[in-house]
Every structure is written in structure tokens, then in C-alpha cells.
Write a protein that holds these residues in place. Sequence first.
Motif, short mmCIF file in Angstrom:
data_model
loop_
_atom_site.label_atom_id
_atom_site.label_comp_id
_atom_site.label_asym_id
_atom_site.label_seq_id
_atom_site.Cartn_x
_atom_site.Cartn_y
_atom_site.Cartn_z
N LYS A 104 19.94 -15.26 -33.88
CA LYS A 104 19.12 -15.45 -32.70
C LYS A 104 19.99 -15.82 -31.36
N ARG A 105 20.63 -16.69 -31.52
CA ARG A 105 21.73 -17.06 -30.45
C ARG A 105 22.50 -15.87 -29.98
N MET A 108 20.25 -13.35 -28.17
CA MET A 108 19.98 -14.09 -26.73
C MET A 108 21.05 -13.78 -25.61
N THR A 119 9.38 -15.82 -28.17
CA THR A 119 10.21 -16.83 -28.94
C THR A 119 11.63 -17.19 -27.88
N ALA A 123 12.40 -20.82 -26.12
CA ALA A 123 13.50 -21.42 -26.45
C ALA A 123 14.11 -22.14 -24.96
N LYS A 124 14.07 -21.06 -24.10
CA LYS A 124 14.87 -21.56 -22.81
C LYS A 124 13.95 -22.56 -22.06
#
Lengths: 199, 291
Positions: A104-105, A108, A119, A123-124
Amino acid sequence: MSSLQIQVRIKHQEELDPDFANSIAALPGGENLSRCIQCGTCSSTCPVSLYMDYTPRRIIAMTRAGFKQEVLASNTIWLCASCYECTVDCPREIKVTDIMYALKRRAMEEKVYPKRFPTPVLAKEFFKSVLKTGRSNEGLTVTWMILKTAPLNMLKQMGLGLKLLLRGRMALGVEKMEGDPTQIRRLMEQVEVEEKKTH
Amino acid sequence: MRYLYYPGCSLKGTGKAYDESLVAVFDKLGMDAKELPGWNCCGATAYMSVDETKAFALAARNLALAEQENGSDPIHLIAPCAACYLVLNKVQKYMAEYGHLREVIANSLKAVGLNYHGTVKVRHPLDVFVNDIGLDKIKAAVSHPLKGLKVASYYGCQVVRPYAEFDDQYNPQTMDQLMNALGADAVDWPLKTRCCGGTLTGTVEEAGLRMSYILLKEASKRGANIMATACPLCQFNLECYQGKMRGTFGDSIDLPVAFFTQIMGRAFGLEAKRIGLQRLFVPVKAAPAMA
């Protein structure tokens, strides 16, 4: 007689990213990536695998083989709800949940995710709220997420928001930590400094 | 044993009733567990997907603050929220396991005047109630036995996975034992630790909604007239979306979902407001002995 029509169904090795597996395996929790025996325990135990374009077992195999583009663009990594069932059940002690986080990271970082997909936005927004006040403010974080991804849903969600408000389950003011919230910002900045030092 | 209480952000918002009922129950049992001064967000699931090291540093700051309160005994930090419990435990384990991470976090904490030596013990209240206080003392505090209350104990994911050592990861028992000690009947059901959908209910609603619905349906089928939860997000998903589930799945689902500490408070005869019963969407009044 015409010849048999064929096309390449998956990539040739030369089209894959040979460094992808190592970059994921090097992160905390990624160390056992290469031990996978493709037994499929993770996929069978995952409560969301039925919605995934690639099951967790396939994600592990593809990550290991270097299918970077496909893995990072998959919906799998965003559907993982972090329930840790696969991590607990894996007979090869692969921390599948941590690998999903790492992916995921990476997605992004490389900005490969569906546009207006909530999503990463959630998160941000969460990150911003904590940086400012030391706490996560559920109401504000979710409101921003909806406004930035599906503003028309705001009306639909207002009923729920109002019900929460009436029951004192959503603070109107901003929840702040006790003491000096700038310490959080300084701590986060220092993490960046320290990480650069060790790399 | 010296305790400190780490509420976490959700217990000051949607999970307010968990905070209120836990504090009231601590008080009733004569437990001294004041709130950790200056606590911040644990880092949680969402933060972890932006920057893992920063998420760990956030969690570690809380542990460092707790450690400052150490006397002759180490502090036991009580974390009721499943996500906080997981993250605080995870940073402990990872700092011990990964030298590079430990160094980055230790140096970053030092820059803001903090230190952490790894002495704090992170505990879930289920663990504290059953293993420290003990079921006998809990039984002795019961003034309103919950006769006829059939409870589906729902532990969710992150209380038992992957770190809890105080209970079984596949068929946990502590909440069931607690409910039985209150005079209620813990219902035997197989989905105690199946995921409720977590943040998916907000981000990919179609998936999240069904995951919660499956749990409620199974609990009802097994004869439960209330579900007990140990996590603010589980409680929110399972309770606040029941109206939407009725519309989506054409089912008449209507099951009260309370924090296990609210059910304890009821058995201890605490006033409804003190344990936040008025904050629930699905009234618990319909359930036996909860009115």
C-alpha cells in the motif's frame, strides 16, 4: 491451413522488475517473503479474498516474481482490512499483513491507485489530523475523505453524522492532546532525519 | 500492579460509551488506573499505510510517557481499543526484533526529550479483568445478575491477533467467562474472531457492510439477544449500520451491540448514563436484564 494463433498471456522474465521482491523483503515484516510454498492458506482464510482481483497467495507469488505493476495496481492491497488472519495462519511465518501494508505504501509513493479511491485519501487525512493535534479526529477525517472522493455521498452520510452528534459520539470541536502538539511534528521530522542517516 | 489507562482517539469520539463504562467499572472494582498524561494517537491502521516508521514512533511516544511514570514496578498500560492494543504491542515487538527501527525510534524520541527502555506492559482490559482482578471478585460485585441475557461475545481481529498471549487466537474465552460470571449466558458461536470489515465499511462499503451483517446474522441464529464487543470500530460497524443492512439485504436484523464493559456496568447496577447506554443506536432495553 492457418497456423495456431497464440499470444503471450503473462510477462516474459525480462519484462519483470527484478528488484521489487528485494525492496519489499527488506522492510520490517517482509523477511520471510521468499519462504512461501504457495499453499494458499492465506487466500482461504482471508475474509475479503472473494472480492480481490488477485488473491493473497497470488500477490505473494507475483511480488516475489517481480510483477510490480500488476501488484501495485491490484485492488487486493486496498481490500486488506488488516485482520491478521493470514499472518497468524501462515505455516511459513510470512507476515502477509505487513507485506500488504508495504505494498500500500509503495503504491501511494508511486501514485498508482484508482482515482478518487477513498482508502489512500483516508490515510492521508488521518495523518494530517494527527500531525496537527496529536490525535485523530474521526468526524473531520471522514468528512474530508467523503468530500475529496465522493462529495455527493455527503448527503447520504449526513443522517449517520447527525445521529452520532445527537448521541454525543462525534465531537464538534477538535480533540487535542494534552501538552504541546508541536512535539508530534518535531518527532515526525526527526524520524525523517534519522532514516536518511541510516540509509 | 500499577496501571495507567490509554483511551485512544476513538474512545473520545464514536466509542465514548466504551470510555465511560470502562472508567465506571474500574471505579466500581476499586482499580486505580488514571489516564496517561499527554497521550497521542497510537498510529493505527491508517497511519501505518502512509509511513510505518512514523506510525511506530507515534506509538512509542506513548510508551515512553508511560515509562516515565514507572515506580518500583513497571507500568501496565491498559489499551481497550483493539487497534491501539495491536499497534502498541507491535512497536514493542518490532523495536526488539529490528535493530534499525529501534535505533531510528530511539534517536527520534531523544530529540524531543524522551526515552524508552521497553519496560511497559501493554494490556487489554479483558486480560486485566480475568487474570488480574479475577472472576471471583467480578462475581462478588454483581448486584443485578443478567438472567436470560444471551451474549454473543465478539472479540474481533486485533485483540487476539497477532499478539495476544492472554487468550486463544481461534477460540478465545475470556469475554465468555466474564459474561457467565455476570449471570448471563455466553452463546457458543464460531465467528468470535472473524473480521467485521474494519475501515472497509467506510471505504468499500459493499464489502464492509456484508462482513458485519454475516456476524450479526450468525449471532442471532445462535440465539443471542445481544452482542458484546471489545473494539470501538467493531461496535460502530456492527451497530450503526444495521438500518442500512436492513435495506441492503432485505433482512429484519435488529440486535443490540454493546461494549462488554457496558454489560459489566449493568450487572454491577451502575446508572445507565454512567455507562453510556443512551449513546447506543439499537436500544439495549429490549434485551433481558438490560433495561
